[in-house]
Design an enzyme around this catalytic site. Structure first.
Site: not given
Length: 385
Positions: A188, A288
């Protein structure tokens, strides 16, 4: 062909954190898109209202022309807001064109190369024991692949204890599900270059499927050395917005998997080009998608068409979806047909899903103002979420 001139533009900000777009044409065919930057829905909405003057009166079937006009017609181009607005419009135009020709979008891209697409489910808990239990539940739900955050907040260079904590979580999940299940690890962007090798070394023994966003996209120049350091595939791309962003990491041979987001990276038109570029470098694509049903439907059209599509993220049951989940805005809750950890080839025209417009309008009355958390280190300094 039917008159596909766009006559109306509608936007719906719906829970938990999404923005839906509906385009209506002169002949009555409608298309749906999902243009949103998570935490900046109102900003993207304003961007689309600026673009609306170009949308009204434009033929929805002239997708490439519209894309080039919006991207090249402004002196300043690219970035998350403009590209996300353009992405949602692009999705809706492909939806209209597919419906007008009565074929799924992937047929217009050259046809399907596979009969089903593997998807992965998110797990997100605080302790190793809780993560292991969540992983078992996901497997019982039919998933054969998982993804989890590898770590929590991190200092620029953090303690061995933080690294050991990350390893303990991965170890618990691997023990819970065995070696047949794929486990992607999302860093992340929380880890900085100086800490990345320690994290890699600690997590490698548990056979991650990939390391995602080992560093922030603005630090992608560090990925080549990290890729050379590990045998685990390196993935990145959710915060990259066009083929020009991806060109650099592909030329540097710094990644094994690119992850463009169909709601951020220029929609179906641009992501198809990114996928083709990646194929030329022998790099896989795994779109994604922690967003809603329209974004997922668009991503699946790419997955069915592109030979290097690897696996698909989905927000089904993700921790962000409090109160409203992915399928709640579909006429058919089984609209994606999830079976045995895969989505079978979708055969309905356009994006392949039917949006429950009554539900969307009702939810838009509630709306949302979702913002991502702001994280701070113990000394008060801001750190990456």
């Amino acid at each position: 062909m039917k008159d596909l001139t766009i006559t109306k533009v509608e936007l719906f900000r719906v829970p938990p954190r999404w923005l839906f777009l509906k385009l209506t044409t002169a002949c009555g065919i409608v298309g749906w898109g999902e243009p949103v930057v998570e935490g900046r829905a109102a900003t993207v909405e304003a961007c689309i209202r600026e673009i609306e003057v170009h949308l009204i009166g434009h033929p929805a079937n002239k997708i490439e022309d519209f894309w080039q006009m919006i991207y090249r017609g402004g002196f300043y181009r690219g970035g998350p807001v403009l590209m996300s607005a353009l992405s949602g419009i692009d999705q809706a135009m492909w939806d209209i064109k597919g419906k007008a020709l009565e074929v799924p979008v992937y047929e217009l891209l050259g046809g399907a190369v596979r009969d089903r697409v593997r998807i992965y489910g998110w797990i997100n808990e605080e302790t190793p024991e809780q993560l292991a239990a969540a992983a078992r539940r996901r497997i019982l739900d039919g998933f054969t692949a998982l993804k989890m955050n590898a770590c929590e907040r991190m200092e620029w260079i953090d303690s061995p204890a933080k690294v050991e904590e990350a390893a303990a979580k991965m170890a618990a999940v691997r023990e819970a599900v065995g070696n047949e299940v794929l486990i992607g690890l999302d860093l992340h962007g929380r880890v900085h270059k100086g800490q990345a090798k320690a994290i890699i070394r600690a997590l490698e023994p548990y056979s991650p499927y990939f390391f995602e966003e080992l560093v922030l996209a603005e630090n992608n120049d560090a990925l080549k050395s990290l890729r050379d350091f590990t045998h685990v595939p390196i993935a990145t791309g959710e915060r990259m917005y066009s083929r020009w962003d991806f060109k650099r990491v592909l030329e540097q041979q710094a990644v094994d998997i690119v992850q463009p987001d169909l709601s951020h990276a220029g929609g179906i038109t641009e992501v198809k080009k990114i996928a083709t570029m990646a194929e030329a470098y022998d790099v896989a694509i795994a779109p994604h998608c922690p967003l809603g049903p329209i974004s997922l439907a668009a991503a699946l059209q790419i997955d069915f068409n592109c030979i290097n599509a690897l696996i698909q993220e989905t927000s089904l049951g993700i921790h962000y979806n409090v109160g409203t989940d992915l399928v709640d805005y579909l006429v058919d809750p089984d609209g994606f047909g999830l079976r045995d950890g895969h989505v079978p080839l979708m055969t309905k025209p356009g994006l392949g899903i039917e949006i429950n417009e009554d539900k969307v309008r009702e939810a838009a009355e509630v709306g949302h103002d979702w913002k991502n958390p702001i994280w701070r280190n113990p000394d008060g300094s801001v750190t990456e979420w």
